[in-house]
Design a protein around this motif. Structure first.
Motif, PDB file in Angstrom:
ATOM      1  N   GLU A  33       5.830   3.189  -6.584  1.00  0.00           N
ATOM      2  CA  GLU A  33       7.059   3.494  -5.458  1.00  0.00           C
ATOM      3  C   GLU A  33       6.840   2.992  -4.257  1.00  0.00           C
TER       4      GLU A  33
ATOM      5  N   GLU B  97       4.542   0.751  -2.778  1.00  0.00           N
ATOM      6  CA  GLU B  97       4.459  -0.837  -2.856  1.00  0.00           C
ATOM      7  C   GLU B  97       5.788  -1.168  -3.029  1.00  0.00           C
ATOM      8  N   GLN B  98       6.325  -0.901  -4.037  1.00  0.00           N
ATOM      9  CA  GLN B  98       7.795  -1.638  -4.400  1.00  0.00           C
ATOM     10  C   GLN B  98       8.752  -1.465  -3.011  1.00  0.00           C
TER      11      GLN B  98
ATOM     12  N   ALA C   6      10.351  -4.392  -0.759  1.00  0.00           N
ATOM     13  CA  ALA C   6      11.723  -4.447  -0.658  1.00  0.00           C
ATOM     14  C   ALA C   6      12.019  -4.584   0.661  1.00  0.00           C
TER      15      ALA C   6
ATOM     16  N   PRO D 294      14.842  -0.034  -0.808  1.00  0.00           N
ATOM     17  CA  PRO D 294      13.673   0.471  -1.954  1.00  0.00           C
ATOM     18  C   PRO D 294      14.390   0.609  -3.385  1.00  0.00           C
TER      19      PRO D 294
ATOM     20  N   TYR E 110       5.558  -0.295 -14.886  1.00  0.00           N
ATOM     21  CA  TYR E 110       6.164  -0.637 -13.919  1.00  0.00           C
ATOM     22  C   TYR E 110       5.416  -0.926 -12.559  1.00  0.00           C
ATOM     23  N   TRP E 111       4.100  -0.441 -12.413  1.00  0.00           N
ATOM     24  CA  TRP E 111       3.187  -0.732 -11.379  1.00  0.00           C
ATOM     25  C   TRP E 111       2.812  -2.221 -11.449  1.00  0.00           C
TER      26      TRP E 111
ATOM     27  N   GLN F  22       4.503  -4.558 -12.977  1.00  0.00           N
ATOM     28  CA  GLN F  22       5.584  -5.525 -12.361  1.00  0.00           C
ATOM     29  C   GLN F  22       5.745  -5.404 -10.914  1.00  0.00           C
ATOM     30  N   VAL F  23       5.534  -4.474 -10.377  1.00  0.00           N
ATOM     31  CA  VAL F  23       5.636  -4.260  -8.970  1.00  0.00           C
ATOM     32  C   VAL F  23       4.540  -5.366  -8.338  1.00  0.00           C
TER      33      VAL F  23
ATOM     34  N   THR G 264       4.457  -8.147  -5.707  1.00  0.00           N
ATOM     35  CA  THR G 264       4.034  -8.388  -4.465  1.00  0.00           C
ATOM     36  C   THR G 264       3.212  -9.737  -4.026  1.00  0.00           C
TER      37      THR G 264
END
Length: 178
Positions: free
Chosen positions: A60, A62-63, A67, A74, A101-102, A104-105, A109
């Motif tokens: 979360e 990192e995303q 963003a 975010p 999810y991580w 994908q994040v 990045t």
């Protein structure tokens, strides 16, 4: 999962920064290897931290920072009313879903940092009371901040995992290689 960061190619600062970030992500991912959902969500110390919660938090964070660097909000807006939820699984979330999810994040990045014209490009810090007003930071700062944040929690993950079942980072590296 990276356990050693090789020297970067001459002049590949982006590659070096992204490799160190990947190394720290790997430390947290190794810490959850072989755990059940119950183990990953447990809190074996006086702290409120769990391994599943740490995975959710670093993804979360990192995303959210990437963003902001893109000029976007975010995906999850945190404030005093829901801050506690960034360290715990809620509403059917699972360790597996957070790890996915991580991933994908992390891919986002890497794509963003590699495509940016310069690591000297800046973006404004959020207008939050804990940041200086009207301050901007560079994409280089962003990378270093993500490395620091992830490394800090990778250390927490090591301690939590060892508290759960006695497994250390060296044992988990061997487990990851199997």
């Amino acid at each position: 999962m990276v356990t050693h960061v090789r020297a970067e190619a001459q002049g590949d600062e982006r590659g070096a920064l992204l490799s160190f970030l990947a190394e720290q992500r790997g430390g947290i991912r190794r810490a959850v290897l072989g755990l059940t959902e119950e183990q990953a969500a447990s809190r074996p110390s006086a702290s409120e931290l769990s391994l599943a919660g740490l995975v959710k938090h670093v993804a979360e964070v990192e995303q959210g920072w990437v963003a902001r660097a893109k000029g976007e909000p975010p995906a999850v807006k945190r404030d005093e009313s829901n801050w506690h939820e960034c360290f715990q699984l809620v509403d059917g979330e699972t360790l597996a879903s957070q790890l996915a999810y991580w991933e994908q994040v992390a891919a986002g990045t890497e794509a963003f940092i590699r495509s940016a014209p310069s690591l000297d490009d800046t973006f404004p810090l959020p207008n939050d009371p804990w940041f200086p007003p009207d301050e901007a930071v560079s994409l280089r700062w962003l990378c270093l901040h993500l490395i620091r944040e992830t490394a800090r929690h990778a250390g927490h993950a090591d301690i939590i995992r060892e508290s759960l079942d006695g497994k250390t980072a060296f044992e988990l590296v061997a487990l990851a290689e199997k």
